[in-house]
Design an enzyme around this catalytic site. Structure first.
Site, PDB file in Angstrom:
ATOM      1  N   GLU A 141     -31.172  45.892 -25.993  1.00 21.73           N
ATOM      2  CA  GLU A 141     -31.560  47.242 -26.400  1.00 21.73           C
ATOM      3  C   GLU A 141     -32.799  47.181 -27.268  1.00 21.73           C
ATOM      4  O   GLU A 141     -32.996  46.213 -28.008  1.00 21.73           O
ATOM      5  CB  GLU A 141     -30.455  47.867 -27.274  1.00 21.73           C
ATOM      6  CG  GLU A 141     -29.387  48.548 -26.512  1.00 21.73           C
ATOM      7  CD  GLU A 141     -28.333  49.167 -27.418  1.00 21.73           C
ATOM      8  OE1 GLU A 141     -28.381  49.011 -28.651  1.00 21.73           O
ATOM      9  OE2 GLU A 141     -27.431  49.806 -26.857  1.00 21.73           O
ATOM     10  N   LYS A 142     -33.563  48.236 -27.235  1.00 20.34           N
ATOM     11  CA  LYS A 142     -34.652  48.395 -28.187  1.00 20.34           C
ATOM     12  C   LYS A 142     -34.013  48.406 -29.580  1.00 20.34           C
ATOM     13  O   LYS A 142     -32.963  49.024 -29.779  1.00 20.34           O
ATOM     14  CB  LYS A 142     -35.335  49.733 -27.891  1.00 20.34           C
ATOM     15  CG  LYS A 142     -36.425  50.098 -28.833  1.00 20.34           C
ATOM     16  CD  LYS A 142     -37.760  49.574 -28.339  1.00 20.34           C
ATOM     17  CE  LYS A 142     -38.799  49.733 -29.430  1.00 20.34           C
ATOM     18  NZ  LYS A 142     -39.740  48.617 -29.485  1.00 20.34           N
ATOM     19  N   ARG A 232     -10.226  55.219 -30.518  1.00 18.00           N
ATOM     20  CA  ARG A 232      -9.084  55.209 -31.452  1.00 18.00           C
ATOM     21  C   ARG A 232      -9.470  55.996 -32.688  1.00 18.00           C
ATOM     22  O   ARG A 232     -10.610  56.428 -32.839  1.00 18.00           O
ATOM     23  CB  ARG A 232      -8.767  53.765 -31.844  1.00 18.00           C
ATOM     24  CG  ARG A 232     -10.000  53.083 -32.430  1.00 18.00           C
ATOM     25  CD  ARG A 232      -9.733  51.695 -32.937  1.00 18.00           C
ATOM     26  NE  ARG A 232     -10.957  50.973 -33.158  1.00 18.00           N
ATOM     27  CZ  ARG A 232     -11.709  51.055 -34.245  1.00 18.00           C
ATOM     28  NH1 ARG A 232     -11.337  51.851 -35.235  1.00 18.00           N
ATOM     29  NH2 ARG A 232     -12.824  50.361 -34.356  1.00 18.00           N
TER      30      ARG A 232
END
Ligand code: ADP
Length: 390
Positions: A141-142, A232
């Protein structure tokens, strides 16, 4: 027998109809949820399938993207080899972050600031993923340089209905782990909340999501970028409960019992400001775990003070688990009042016998950036470095 077998056996013996998994260990374990479902016992939470999809960060990102949720620019799925990682680094532009698809708790993530750092980042993220989670798949990711961590609380009825309960700002982090959380986010406007909240509620409604969930984003220059979904209840859920005046656990049980949610989106209005601090049994300044016997314990109280903890005089903190021993949550009419209340409550709290992170919070409350809420996810690390240099 493993712990899940023992829990299922306990259900059989006692005739329990449902299991609430809390927010640790088994709460995001699709295999456990599958076993619970197969035994005809109700799991108080989403389906095993939803947990599986969101537990794999690559699949989660693809699913969210398809549902219209904005994501961090990055690789399309997994990155098979170093050459591909290097090519992607150039395409996305450094810095980039290499993440294990099965990662969690801040582990399996490595930053590559430039091409020279890619090889080590790629190989380390892979081996950490393999060692900690048994899966060496990674994606890229960047790397956002000055984002805040903003997460949206969602709640689904499992039948295509869903609402959002605004955001929590969890930007005060150490080693990618949250230290203090608050709601609402000091940097988020009502319009932004309504816009991103509606996108998130819509996304989970479309997949018939059941129960509580959190969609995590990095937020930079007015834009939200999805990073992961937690299927959750979260450690920091009480700040949301405080400002919306709802009991999320009760709501989880209602939905699991087939009842409708007890609120609509219009019912959910923010009242005041809430802050949670995570009190860990750790020795400063290195944050080394500090298990042991509590020789004296006194919890703070009063209006707008909630202490979630199992501590008592004589309690022995075992060395086997996370070092979180208490969560102190304060609620006030506004952020200033909540901060003042936090300071007062921390002053009343007594935990003797082990070192805790309480002095850290007392010091942080004196910081102008904390008083104004003007920080990003790196602020605390920088601050800790300057403190240690003194
Ligand atoms: P985990 O599952 O281990 O909690 P996350 O994907 O939720 O991992 O990321 C945890 C933290 O790591 C984020 O809150 C943020 O501080 C940092 N982080 C993750 N992705 C990025 C990114 N693309 N750019 C900058 N920081 C990131």
């Amino acid at each position: 027998m493993c712990s899940s077998d023992l829990i299922l056996a306990a259900c059989e013996i006692t005739g329990a109809q449902a299991i609430h998994p809390g927010y640790g260990f088994l709460s995001e374990n699709a295999q456990f949820v599958q076993a619970v479902e197969d035994h005809g016992i109700t799991f108080i939470g989403p389906t095993a399938e939803h947990i599986r999809v969101m537990g794999d960060k690559i699949t989660a990102k693809e699913t969210m993207k398809a549902l219209g949720v904005p994501c961090v620019p990055g690789s399309k799925g997994g990155v098979p080899d170093l050459a591909t990682a290097q090519r992607l680094g150039e395409e996305l532009g450094y810095p980039v972050i290499v993440k294990a698809t099965a990662g969690g708790g801040g582990r399996g993530m490595k930053l590559a600031r430039n091409a020279g750092e890619m090889e080590s980042a790629f190989l380390t993220a892979r081996s950490e993923g393999k060692a900690a989670f048994g899966n060496d798949e990674v994606y890229i990711e960047k790397y956002l340089t000055t984002p805040r961590h903003i997460e949206i609380q969602v709640f689904g009825d499992g039948k295509g209905g869903a609402v959002h309960l605004g955001e929590r700002d969890c930007s005060l982090q150490r080693r990618h782990q949250k230290v203090l959380e608050e709601a609402p986010g000091p940097a988020i406007s009502a319009e932004e909340r309504a816009r991103i909240g509606a996108i998130c509620a819509d996304a989970v409604a479309k997949i018939n999501y059941a129960g509580a969930g959190t969609i995590e984003f990095l937020y930079e220059n007015g834009e939200f970028y999805f990073i992961e979904m937690n299927t959750r209840l979260q450690v920091e859920h009480p700040v949301t409960e405080a400002v919306f005046g709802v009991d999320l656990v009760r709501e989880q049980i209602r939905v699991a019992a087939g009842l409708p949610m007890s609120f609509t989106q219009e019912d959910l209005q923010i009242n005041g400001h809430a802050i949670e601090v995570r009190i860990n049994a750790e020795r400063l300044p290195n944050f080394s775990p500090c298990p042991g016997r509590i020789t004296q314990y006194h919890a703070p109280g009063g209006l707008g003070v909630r202490m979630d903890s199992a501590l008592y005089d004589g309690y022995v903190i075992p060395p086997y688990y996370d070092s979180l021993i208490a969560k102190l949550i304060v609620h006030g009419r506004d952020r200033t009042e909540a901060l003042a209340r936090l300071d007062r409550a921390l002053g009343e709290l007594i935990v003797d016998g082990v070192d805790t992170t309480v002095p850290l919070f007392r010091a942080l409350l004196g910081e102008p950036a904390v008083q104004t809420g003007d920080y990003n996810i790196h602020w605390l690390e920088h601050w800790l470095e300057t403190q240690m240099a003194v």
